[in-house]
Design a protein around this motif. Structure first.
Motif, mmCIF file in Angstrom:
data_model
loop_
_atom_site.group_PDB
_atom_site.id
_atom_site.type_symbol
_atom_site.label_atom_id
_atom_site.label_comp_id
_atom_site.label_asym_id
_atom_site.label_seq_id
_atom_site.Cartn_x
_atom_site.Cartn_y
_atom_site.Cartn_z
ATOM 1 N N GLU A 1 0.827 -1.204 0.000
ATOM 2 C CA GLU A 1 0.000 0.000 0.000
ATOM 3 C C GLU A 1 0.865 1.260 0.000
ATOM 4 O OE1 GLU A 1 -4.016 -0.872 2.392
ATOM 5 O OE2 GLU A 1 -2.230 -1.577 3.466
ATOM 6 N N GLU A 2 1.974 1.215 0.756
ATOM 7 C CA GLU A 2 2.878 2.367 0.803
ATOM 8 C C GLU A 2 3.516 2.617 -0.563
ATOM 9 O OE1 GLU A 2 3.071 4.470 3.098
ATOM 10 O OE2 GLU A 2 2.058 3.397 4.707
ATOM 11 N N LEU A 3 3.909 1.537 -1.219
ATOM 12 C CA LEU A 3 4.504 1.677 -2.548
ATOM 13 C C LEU A 3 3.480 2.181 -3.566
ATOM 14 C CD1 LEU A 3 6.722 -1.540 -2.701
ATOM 15 C CD2 LEU A 3 7.539 0.825 -2.724
ATOM 16 N N ALA A 4 2.231 1.769 -3.401
ATOM 17 C CA ALA A 4 1.179 2.177 -4.342
ATOM 18 C C ALA A 4 0.935 3.686 -4.286
ATOM 19 C CB ALA A 4 -0.107 1.420 -4.035
ATOM 20 N N LYS A 5 1.072 4.300 -3.106
ATOM 21 C CA LYS A 5 0.778 5.726 -2.988
ATOM 22 C C LYS A 5 2.021 6.614 -3.104
ATOM 23 C CE LYS A 5 1.000 6.284 2.070
ATOM 24 N NZ LYS A 5 2.012 7.357 2.103
ATOM 25 N N ALA A 6 3.198 5.996 -3.081
ATOM 26 C CA ALA A 6 4.437 6.770 -3.126
ATOM 27 C C ALA A 6 4.627 7.465 -4.469
ATOM 28 C CB ALA A 6 5.623 5.862 -2.846
ATOM 29 N N ARG A 7 5.036 8.735 -4.422
ATOM 30 C CA ARG A 7 5.329 9.476 -5.660
ATOM 31 C C ARG A 7 6.712 9.107 -6.196
ATOM 32 N NH1 ARG A 7 6.575 14.063 -4.373
ATOM 33 N NH2 ARG A 7 6.640 13.706 -2.118
ATOM 34 N N VAL A 8 7.665 8.931 -5.276
ATOM 35 C CA VAL A 8 9.035 8.589 -5.646
ATOM 36 C C VAL A 8 9.517 7.443 -4.751
ATOM 37 C CG1 VAL A 8 11.417 9.400 -5.835
ATOM 38 C CG2 VAL A 8 9.527 10.973 -6.340
ATOM 39 N N VAL A 9 10.095 6.425 -5.394
ATOM 40 C CA VAL A 9 10.659 5.274 -4.678
ATOM 41 C C VAL A 9 12.152 5.228 -4.991
ATOM 42 C CG1 VAL A 9 10.614 2.768 -4.373
ATOM 43 C CG2 VAL A 9 8.482 4.008 -4.845
ATOM 44 N N ALA A 10 12.985 5.251 -3.965
ATOM 45 C CA ALA A 10 14.438 5.288 -4.173
ATOM 46 C C ALA A 10 15.085 3.934 -3.905
ATOM 47 C CB ALA A 10 15.074 6.343 -3.268
ATOM 48 N N ILE A 11 15.937 3.524 -4.838
ATOM 49 C CA ILE A 11 16.749 2.322 -4.650
ATOM 50 C C ILE A 11 18.148 2.617 -5.204
ATOM 51 C CG2 ILE A 11 14.754 0.780 -4.890
ATOM 52 C CD1 ILE A 11 15.838 -0.039 -7.646
ATOM 53 N N GLY A 12 19.115 1.845 -4.782
ATOM 54 C CA GLY A 12 20.430 1.949 -5.391
ATOM 55 C C GLY A 12 20.366 1.411 -6.811
ATOM 56 N N ASP A 13 21.195 1.935 -7.685
ATOM 57 C CA ASP A 13 21.225 1.445 -9.066
ATOM 58 C C ASP A 13 21.607 -0.038 -9.048
ATOM 59 O OD1 ASP A 13 21.646 0.854 -11.714
ATOM 60 O OD2 ASP A 13 22.878 2.619 -12.121
ATOM 61 N N PRO A 14 20.701 -0.934 -9.448
ATOM 62 C CA PRO A 14 20.970 -2.376 -9.376
ATOM 63 C C PRO A 14 22.213 -2.805 -10.161
ATOM 64 C CG PRO A 14 18.649 -1.976 -9.788
ATOM 65 C CD PRO A 14 19.341 -0.659 -9.951
ATOM 66 N N ALA A 15 22.621 -1.995 -11.135
ATOM 67 C CA ALA A 15 23.793 -2.352 -11.946
ATOM 68 C C ALA A 15 25.097 -2.245 -11.161
ATOM 69 C CB ALA A 15 23.868 -1.461 -13.188
ATOM 70 N N SER A 16 25.101 -1.419 -10.117
ATOM 71 C CA SER A 16 26.354 -1.209 -9.387
ATOM 72 C C SER A 16 26.210 -1.197 -7.871
ATOM 73 C CB SER A 16 26.995 0.120 -9.823
ATOM 74 O OG SER A 16 26.125 1.205 -9.565
ATOM 75 N N VAL A 17 24.975 -1.169 -7.378
ATOM 76 C CA VAL A 17 24.743 -1.085 -5.931
ATOM 77 C C VAL A 17 24.023 -2.357 -5.456
ATOM 78 C CG1 VAL A 17 23.716 0.286 -4.069
ATOM 79 C CG2 VAL A 17 24.520 1.417 -6.163
ATOM 80 N N PRO A 18 24.683 -3.203 -4.675
ATOM 81 C CA PRO A 18 24.056 -4.447 -4.223
ATOM 82 C C PRO A 18 22.710 -4.248 -3.537
ATOM 83 C CG PRO A 18 26.394 -4.517 -3.781
ATOM 84 C CD PRO A 18 26.094 -3.123 -4.259
ATOM 85 N N ALA A 19 22.580 -3.211 -2.680
ATOM 86 C CA ALA A 19 21.300 -2.976 -2.005
ATOM 87 C C ALA A 19 20.195 -2.726 -3.024
ATOM 88 C CB ALA A 19 21.415 -1.789 -1.043
ATOM 89 N N GLY A 20 20.544 -2.065 -4.129
ATOM 90 C CA GLY A 20 19.585 -1.835 -5.196
ATOM 91 C C GLY A 20 19.212 -3.138 -5.901
ATOM 92 N N LYS A 21 20.203 -3.997 -6.074
ATOM 93 C CA LYS A 21 19.948 -5.301 -6.692
ATOM 94 C C LYS A 21 19.014 -6.131 -5.815
ATOM 95 C CE LYS A 21 22.506 -9.532 -7.907
ATOM 96 N NZ LYS A 21 22.249 -10.300 -6.677
ATOM 97 N N TYR A 22 19.252 -6.118 -4.498
ATOM 98 C CA TYR A 22 18.386 -6.869 -3.583
ATOM 99 C C TYR A 22 16.971 -6.288 -3.588
ATOM 100 C CZ TYR A 22 22.966 -8.342 -1.814
ATOM 101 O OH TYR A 22 24.255 -8.827 -1.705
ATOM 102 N N ALA A 23 16.858 -4.953 -3.653
ATOM 103 C CA ALA A 23 15.545 -4.311 -3.704
ATOM 104 C C ALA A 23 14.812 -4.688 -4.991
ATOM 105 C CB ALA A 23 15.697 -2.792 -3.600
ATOM 106 N N GLU A 24 15.550 -4.689 -6.088
ATOM 107 C CA GLU A 24 14.969 -5.071 -7.378
ATOM 108 C C GLU A 24 14.459 -6.508 -7.336
ATOM 109 O OE1 GLU A 24 16.411 -4.182 -11.827
ATOM 110 O OE2 GLU A 24 17.586 -5.740 -10.843
ATOM 111 N N GLU A 25 15.236 -7.400 -6.729
ATOM 112 C CA GLU A 25 14.818 -8.804 -6.599
ATOM 113 C C GLU A 25 13.534 -8.905 -5.784
ATOM 114 O OE1 GLU A 25 19.257 -10.886 -6.823
ATOM 115 O OE2 GLU A 25 18.226 -10.677 -4.904
#
Length: 252
Positions: free
Chosen positions: A124-148
């Motif tokens: 629900e939080e993601l559905a209403k969020a205007r901007v969602v921040a993650i690390g770039d999955p290509a170079s940031v492991p935390a972003g890769k885990y978030a993408e997964e």
């Protein structure tokens, strides 16, 4: 008289040698480290140097993929501590390091600005969020885990157009702290150090690859022994105690 002069000469020479040994410059060891470990290194580094006065540590921090690429491009690095086994494996495959050892673990969480009012679960939080921040999955492991996580939960298609990709996990934290992102994915240890965000959801470990921190010595380093000594120190009780203080899991 001659014997006294000869004896004095020997003593003077010995004094020069001793003074020379006492003022010997320490070996500088450059370690590239995942950004999420900065606070740990700020504490562990000086503690190590206090016990090893012949070694001076220099750190640089960034996304693990970026750090790996620097090593591949010949940057003057003696050792690495990366938040990604796949990046370490790439260095191993290219024979830039001989081996690697796990020194810590972590947990992925979703954070929001402290003042935000929660309306429901993570979906629900993601559905209403205007901007969602993650690390770039290509170079940031935390972003890769978030993408997964987003992919496994079938949320990626709905948030893709609202994603902002950061250069490292600390930048994600900064976006949320400043209110430039409504929600962001960082490590639990990053959320712990900020008074401007709240952890709203702990991501199930089963929904992404295992999160580990891996250390390795660069093969062509001129100070391999010294770099190895520091990376071994990271596995020891004193460094592990600091890691746990900042919320990291052990390297087991």
């Amino acid at each position: 008289m001659k014997k006294w002069i000869a004896g004095s000469f020997v003593m003077v020479m010995m004094a020069f040698v001793l003074v020379g040994c006492g003022t010997q410059e320490p070996e500088t060891v450059h370690i590239s480290v995942a950004a999420s470990l900065k606070d740990v290194m700020d504490e562990v580094g000086p503690a190590f140097e206090k016990e090893h006065d012949t070694i001076k540590l220099e750190f640089d921090f960034g996304g693990s993929g970026q750090l790996r690429e620097r090593v591949e491009n010949g940057a003057p690095v003696d050792g690495v501590v990366l938040a990604s086994q796949s990046d370490m494996d790439k260095l191993l495959d290219k024979k830039l390091i001989a081996d690697s050892q796990k020194v810590a673990s972590n947990t992925l969480v979703a954070v929001m600005p402290k003042a935000s009012m929660l309306v429901g679960d993570i979906k629900e939080e993601l559905a209403k969020a205007r901007v969602v921040a993650i690390g770039d999955p290509a170079s940031v492991p935390a972003g890769k885990y978030a993408e997964e996580f987003l992919t496994n939960e079938k949320l990626m298609d709905s948030v893709k157009s609202r994603l902002v990709k950061a250069s490292d996990v600390r930048q994600v934290l900064a976006y949320v702290e400043a209110g430039n992102a409504d929600i962001g994915f960082v490590y639990a240890t990053d959320a712990m150090i900020s008074k401007k965000v709240q952890t709203v959801y702990k991501i199930d470990d089963a929904l992404h690859s295992p999160i580990g921190y891996y250390a390795g010595v660069i093969k062509d380093s001129d100070v391999k022994d010294e770099a190895s000594e520091f990376l071994d120190y990271m596995k020891g009780k004193k460094a592990q105690k600091v890691l746990q203080k900042y919320g990291f899991g052990t390297g087991k």
